[in-house]
Design a protein around this motif. Structure first.
Motif, short mmCIF file in Angstrom:
data_model
loop_
_atom_site.label_atom_id
_atom_site.label_comp_id
_atom_site.label_asym_id
_atom_site.label_seq_id
_atom_site.Cartn_x
_atom_site.Cartn_y
_atom_site.Cartn_z
N ASP A 42 0.79 -1.19 -0.02
CA ASP A 42 -0.09 0.09 -0.04
C ASP A 42 1.02 1.27 -0.11
N VAL A 43 0.13 2.23 -0.33
CA VAL A 43 0.96 3.86 -0.43
C VAL A 43 -0.06 4.48 0.59
N VAL A 44 0.49 5.06 1.63
CA VAL A 44 -0.23 5.78 2.62
C VAL A 44 0.34 7.22 2.62
N VAL A 45 -0.57 8.16 2.87
CA VAL A 45 -0.21 9.51 2.97
C VAL A 45 -0.62 9.96 4.25
N GLU A 46 0.00 10.56 4.87
CA GLU A 46 -0.21 11.10 6.29
C GLU A 46 -0.15 12.65 5.97
N ILE A 47 -1.17 13.46 6.51
CA ILE A 47 -1.32 14.78 6.55
C ILE A 47 -1.23 15.34 7.76
N GLY A 48 0.09 16.26 8.00
CA GLY A 48 0.39 16.56 9.28
C GLY A 48 0.97 15.47 10.18
N ALA A 49 2.22 15.31 9.97
CA ALA A 49 2.90 14.38 10.80
C ALA A 49 3.08 14.61 12.18
N GLY A 50 3.11 15.94 12.49
CA GLY A 50 3.40 16.34 13.77
C GLY A 50 4.88 15.82 14.50
N ALA A 51 4.38 15.31 15.50
CA ALA A 51 5.72 14.69 16.42
C ALA A 51 5.79 13.35 15.96
N GLY A 52 5.12 12.86 15.05
CA GLY A 52 5.46 11.41 14.51
C GLY A 52 4.99 10.31 15.23
N ALA A 105 -3.67 5.90 -3.39
CA ALA A 105 -3.49 6.10 -2.37
C ALA A 105 -4.35 6.07 -0.96
N ILE A 106 -3.91 5.65 0.17
CA ILE A 106 -4.76 5.60 1.24
C ILE A 106 -4.24 6.57 2.24
N CYS A 107 -5.34 7.44 2.61
CA CYS A 107 -4.84 8.59 3.73
C CYS A 107 -5.17 8.13 5.15
N VAL A 108 -4.19 8.43 5.67
CA VAL A 108 -4.56 7.93 7.35
C VAL A 108 -3.72 9.13 7.95
N SER A 109 -4.40 9.74 8.56
CA SER A 109 -4.16 11.04 9.14
C SER A 109 -4.87 11.56 10.39
N ASN A 110 -4.24 12.14 11.18
CA ASN A 110 -4.73 13.11 11.95
C ASN A 110 -4.71 14.57 11.74
N ILE A 111 -5.82 14.98 10.96
CA ILE A 111 -5.57 16.26 10.13
C ILE A 111 -5.71 17.48 10.99
N PRO A 112 -4.90 18.38 10.53
CA PRO A 112 -4.97 19.74 11.31
C PRO A 112 -6.40 20.25 11.32
N TYR A 113 -7.06 20.70 12.52
CA TYR A 113 -8.25 20.91 12.63
C TYR A 113 -8.75 22.35 12.27
N SER A 114 -7.62 23.30 12.20
CA SER A 114 -7.96 24.66 11.52
C SER A 114 -8.33 24.41 10.00
#
Length: 260
Positions: A42-52, A105-114
């Motif tokens: 799989d190809v995964v995209v994370e938006i907003g890696a933050g502290a990882g 791709a598959i998106c798996v993220s804790n996305i920035p709320y703003s």
């Protein structure tokens, strides 16, 4: 090492203008990744890696991980946590300006709320086949909402037209550093077999919800002649996705004919 310890180690101060709050409990990250059911191909995209915290759990699956992070000051933390994972590519750039997200791709993220709404529109536009997203609880309710509810609106229609959506689980504010003022929810989105002009459909949905308390007759005033014989006495928030699609197709066909 805990997320808070990484932040202290590198003297990182969170930026209010970016709305930075970082997931600090790896149990939640593990649960999100388990729900994603990722495979090594799989190809995964994370938006907003933050502290990882989530990035590291994604990396452990063996999938190719492309992690976007707009704040370059977090580079030392991310590089330390992720250097042993050759399957992770860090991109220190704004996902909203991304040009080359891989197809399928598959998106798996804790996305920035703003900027949740803008990011979700990009997820739709880039045609992610699946997305597992942690969002503000109120936003999650809007995404999942049904016709006739106060929370049903533009975002509900845009997401539900292109994706099958379901709630996975709640995440209390205590699982973040610092604790935000709101709780969160994790949702799953699975792409439907829908072939629509994203920008054109977005324009139409924006138009019918432009004045939410007004009827369709009011919001579609410049185009009333093309909807002759159709019931425009209701408000957009009362319409099902199928009813909105019916109106959209009438409007779309008229636009296409006018250009011929």
């Amino acid at each position: 090492m805990k997320t808070s310890d990484y932040l202290k180690k590198y003297g990182i101060r969170l930026k209010k203008h970016l709305g930075q709050v970082f997931l600090s409990d790896d149990r939640i990250a593990k649960r999100i990744v388990k729900e994603a059911g990722l495979k090594p191909d799989d190809v995964v995209v994370e938006i907003g890696a933050g502290a990882g915290t989530l990035t590291e759990e994604l990396a452990k699956t063996g999938a190719r991980v492309i992690a976007y992070e707009i704040d370059e000051s977090l580079a030392p933390i991310l590089q330390e946590r992720l250097s042993k994972y050759p399957n992770v590519e860090l991109r220190f750039e704004d996902f909203l300006k991304a040009k080359d997200v891989p197809d399928g791709a598959i998106c798996v993220s804790n996305i920035p709320y703003s900027v949740t709404g803008l990011i979700i529109e990009k997820i739709i536009e880039w045609r992610f086949k699946r997305a597992i997203l942690m969002v503000q609880k109120e936003v999650g309710e809007r995404i999942l909402s049904k016709p006739g509810r106060k929370s049903y609106g533009y975002l509900s229609v845009m997401v539900q037209t292109f994706y099958e959506v379901r709630k996975l689980f709640d995440v209390p504010r205590s699982y973040f550093v610092p604790n935000p003022e709101v709780d969160s929810v994790v949702i799953e989105m699975k792409r439907k077999d829908v072939d629509l002009d994203f920008e054109r459909f977005k324009k139409f949905v924006s138009m019918i919800f432009s004045k939410k308390r007004k009827t369709l007759k009011n919001n579609l005033k410049p185009f009333l002649s093309i909807f002759e014989g159709m019931d425009l006495s209701r408000r957009a928030e009362q319409l099902t996705i199928e009813e909105i699609m019916e109106l959209y197709n009438v409007w779309r066909r008229t636009l296409e004919c006018s250009k011929e």
